[in-house]
Design an enzyme around this catalytic site. Structure first.
Site, short mmCIF file in Angstrom:
data_model
loop_
_atom_site.label_atom_id
_atom_site.label_comp_id
_atom_site.label_asym_id
_atom_site.label_seq_id
_atom_site.Cartn_x
_atom_site.Cartn_y
_atom_site.Cartn_z
N ASP A 286 -2.50 10.24 3.65
CA ASP A 286 -3.90 9.85 3.84
C ASP A 286 -4.60 10.85 4.75
O ASP A 286 -4.49 10.79 5.97
CB ASP A 286 -3.97 8.44 4.45
CG ASP A 286 -5.40 7.97 4.65
OD1 ASP A 286 -6.33 8.62 4.10
OD2 ASP A 286 -5.59 6.95 5.34
N ARG B 122 -7.58 -0.39 0.87
CA ARG B 122 -8.11 -1.61 0.25
C ARG B 122 -8.55 -1.34 -1.19
O ARG B 122 -8.49 -2.24 -2.03
CB ARG B 122 -9.28 -2.15 1.11
CG ARG B 122 -10.45 -1.23 1.22
CD ARG B 122 -11.37 -1.54 2.40
NE ARG B 122 -10.81 -1.07 3.68
CZ ARG B 122 -11.41 -1.23 4.86
NH1 ARG B 122 -12.56 -1.86 4.95
NH2 ARG B 122 -10.84 -0.77 5.96
N LYS C 135 0.86 -1.19 0.00
CA LYS C 135 0.00 0.00 0.00
C LYS C 135 0.89 1.23 0.00
O LYS C 135 1.74 1.40 0.88
CB LYS C 135 -0.91 -0.01 1.23
CG LYS C 135 -1.64 1.32 1.49
CD LYS C 135 -2.61 1.26 2.66
CE LYS C 135 -3.19 2.63 3.00
NZ LYS C 135 -4.11 2.62 4.16
N ASP D 6 1.71 6.41 5.41
CA ASP D 6 0.71 5.43 4.95
C ASP D 6 1.16 4.70 3.68
O ASP D 6 0.40 3.95 3.09
CB ASP D 6 -0.63 6.16 4.73
CG ASP D 6 -1.83 5.24 4.93
OD1 ASP D 6 -1.67 4.19 5.57
OD2 ASP D 6 -2.93 5.59 4.44
N LYS E 203 -10.16 12.86 8.18
CA LYS E 203 -9.71 12.45 9.51
C LYS E 203 -9.67 13.65 10.44
O LYS E 203 -9.49 14.78 9.98
CB LYS E 203 -8.28 11.89 9.43
CG LYS E 203 -8.14 10.54 8.78
CD LYS E 203 -6.67 10.13 8.72
CE LYS E 203 -6.49 8.78 8.06
NZ LYS E 203 -7.07 7.66 8.77
N GLU F 206 -9.36 3.77 2.07
CA GLU F 206 -8.85 3.89 0.70
C GLU F 206 -7.80 2.84 0.36
O GLU F 206 -7.63 2.50 -0.81
CB GLU F 206 -8.26 5.30 0.49
CG GLU F 206 -6.81 5.49 0.97
CD GLU F 206 -6.61 5.31 2.47
OE1 GLU F 206 -7.61 5.40 3.21
OE2 GLU F 206 -5.47 5.05 2.90
N1 BES Z 1 -4.21 4.49 6.90
C1 BES Z 1 -5.34 4.25 7.70
C2 BES Z 1 -5.10 3.22 8.80
C3 BES Z 1 -4.08 3.58 9.86
C4 BES Z 1 -4.49 4.04 11.08
C5 BES Z 1 -2.74 3.39 9.64
C6 BES Z 1 -3.56 4.33 12.05
C7 BES Z 1 -1.81 3.67 10.61
C8 BES Z 1 -2.22 4.14 11.83
C9 BES Z 1 -6.48 3.73 6.83
O1 BES Z 1 -6.50 4.20 5.53
C10 BES Z 1 -7.76 4.14 7.45
O2 BES Z 1 -8.00 5.31 7.54
N2 BES Z 1 -8.56 3.17 7.88
C11 BES Z 1 -9.82 3.45 8.49
C12 BES Z 1 -10.85 2.50 7.89
C13 BES Z 1 -12.25 2.79 8.31
C14 BES Z 1 -12.72 4.10 7.72
C15 BES Z 1 -13.14 1.66 7.87
C16 BES Z 1 -9.69 3.20 9.98
O3 BES Z 1 -9.00 2.25 10.37
O4 BES Z 1 -10.22 3.98 10.75
ZN ZN Z 2 -4.70 4.78 4.74
MN MN Z 3 -7.55 6.03 5.34
#
Ligand code: BES
Ligand code: ZN
Ligand code: MN
Length: 501
Positions: free
Chosen positions: A272, A353, A267, A290, A279, A351
């Site tokens: 992000d 996935r 990835k 990320d 966020k 994003e």
């Molecule tokens: N890049 C993030 C996940 C992440 C969180 C990586 C903390 C490193 C540290 C990912 O893209 C994300 O935002 N995931 C969301 C998914 C949700 C919206 C279903 C999450 O985990 O909150």
């Molecule tokens: Zn991400």
């Molecule tokens: Mn994300």
């Protein structure tokens, strides 16, 4: 950093710091003969420290001695290894890291270290771990800092001193390998530490090309036009919100004809923000890392080429920037992936996935691999489940999952198996499209993995969620705060053992 292995006499080895590792001892315990022999030359300075009880060899403990010309080194640093019965390869990795740290702290540029030997780790594995620890400890992220006058110089060299010539001989190659692996991991750290403005997708792709050129790998980069041609609607949707367009990078270590193909997929979200489902601002800066899955793949590819592993390995990076804008993808959008499956976007922050969907499909269909391993900072849910102690491990093939788990243990980049069941796949069924990009709050790491499973076909596949392990606030003996470069050691260990069933 130059890593040397010799069986030279430690008392005659010149160095700014000579590190003497010591397993934890009881006061009345007989001291190792190597230590007492060195102590004789040092006029009893070691015994003096041990007799006071000020230094007992506890893990990470140090004591400095000044030999005043009794040996060739300027300083002697006793370094505790903890209890021998608890020692493993990572004990040695940490010890070498501490040795480099102790040298740097004294503004030394050349370190020497008695190579610790223990029944618990064979010489080759020990030598590899020592070299890794030293080279990893030499890394810092300072490309954007003005040099200060009082910055200590970098440690240029470490010499591991073996008692027996035969041991030094069997340590030499593995030490070289360890240095190569650690350099790959430091490369991954450097890429991961880069801020979003300095390393948008095109720049990450260029970095991969530079690595490929130097290492002798083939490398192709798909820009938006090629991505459109290939109907890679997932990566295009995610990248659509940024003026920095997405890239798909394919690095290829050819191997010889007939050698099995393994695909590594990373990835590569260069930043992000969450996109339209933005966020909160707290810690959003950390989302510059990320692309750590991509960094691990690029770092591993450099090592794979340098070690000339007898495999055909394809490294694939899905690079995009996730930003909100008038051209960004939206919640509710239906996105058609290269595999033909449509994704209902419920949250633009899920994003990773979506970009991986196209990269995994490419891996499974263009390269006919025997296995696909992907690495992704995929979910916050994984961080909650496992913290920073290990990465989450998911997969479609028990044997492959077990190989990855073992490689994680051996490389001290731990991973822990998590469930991936039909129920998780059910949780992401979509009414409007084929699948949706979130499955709600329950088992968020597993439903994310279930999403990915739709794009690997029948190929044995393992997925590493490195969201909790790719970045750290706290420094360790061979780790500065920031990017960890996690995954490189694990991937190399995994691939080195591929032929062994
Ligand atoms: N890049 C993030 C996940 C992440 C969180 C990586 C903390 C490193 C540290 C990912 O893209 C994300 O935002 N995931 C969301 C998914 C949700 C919206 C279903 C999450 O985990 O909150
Ligand atoms: Zn991400
Ligand atoms: Mn994300």
């Amino acid at each position: 950093m130059k890593v040397r292995v010799t069986s030279a006499d430690p008392t005659r080895t010149s160095a700014d710091v000579l590190v003497v590792p010591v397993f934890q001892m009881r006061k009345d315990e007989r001291r190792p003969s190597r230590l007492t022999r060195l102590d004789k030359v040092l006029g009893g300075r070691i015994a003096a420290v041990l007799d006071t009880g000020d230094f007992r060899g506890r893990s990470g403990e140090t004591a400095v001695l000044y030999p005043e010309g009794a040996v060739a080194a300027q300083r002697v640093v006793l370094l505790g290894l903890g209890k021998e019965e608890k020692a493993d390869a990572d004990t040695l990795r940490k010890a070498a890291g501490t040795a480099v740290g102790a040298t740097r702290a004294r503004r030394g540029e050349e370190a020497a270290m008695l190579a610790p030997t223990t029944r618990r780790v064979r010489i080759p594995a020990a030598a590899q771990a020592l070299a890794e620890g030293a080279v990893l400890a030499g890394y810092r992220f300072d490309a954007y800092k003005e040099k200060a006058k009082d910055d200590p110089p970098t440690v240029r060299q470490i010499t591991f001193l073996y008692e027996k010539q035969a041991d030094a001989r069997s340590a030499r190659r593995p030490a070289e390998t360890g240095a190569i692996i650690a350099e790959g991991q430091n490369l991954a750290r450097e890429l991961s530490n880069q801020p979003g403005n300095q390393q948008p997708p095109a720049e990450l792709a260029r970095a991969a090309q530079r690595v490929a050129r130097k290492a002798g790998l083939r490398c192709r980069v798909f820009g938006p036009a090629e991505l459109k041609k290939r109907a890679m609607g997932g990566i295009l949707a995610v990248g659509g919100g940024s003026t920095n367009p997405p890239r798909l990078v394919i690095m290829d270590h050819a191997g010889r004809k007939g050698q099995p193909t393994i695909c590594l997929v990373g990835k590569g979200i260069t930043f992000d923000s969450g996109g339209i489902s933005i966020k909160p601002s707290a810690s959003m800066d950390e989302m510059k890392h990320d692309m750590s899955g991509a960094a691990a793949v690029i770092g591993a590819m450099q090592v794979i080429a340098a070690l000339k592993l007898p495999l055909h390995v394809v490294g694939i990076v899905a690079a995009a920037e996730n930003l909100p804008s008038g051209t960004a993808y939206r919640p509710g959008d239906l996105v058609k992936t290269a595999a033909g499956k449509t994704v209902e976007v419920l949250n633009t922050d899920a994003e990773g996935r979506v970009v991986l969907a196209d990269a995994l499909h490419h891996a499974a269909t263009e390269h006919e691999p025997e296995a696909i391993v992907d690495l992704a900072t995929l979910t916050g849910a994984c961080v909650i489940a496992l913290g920073s102690w290990c990465s989450g491990l998911f997969g479609s093939d028990d044997a492959l999952v077990e190989r990855i788990r073992k490689a994680g243990e051996a490389s001290a980049e731990r991973v822990w198996p998590m469930p991936l069941w039909d129920g998780h796949r059910d949780a992401i069924k979509s009414r409007a499209g084929d699948i949706k990009n979130t499955g709600g709050r329950e088992a968020g790491a597993a439903t994310a993995a279930a999403f990915l499973s739709h794009f690997v076909g029948e190929v044995p596949w393992a997925h590493l969620d490195i969201a909790g392990t790719a970045w750290t606030q706290k420094a360790g003996p061979y780790q500065t705060a920031g990017a960890t470069g996690v995954g490189v050691r694990l991937l190399v260990e995994f691939l080195q053992n591929w032929r062994k069933a």
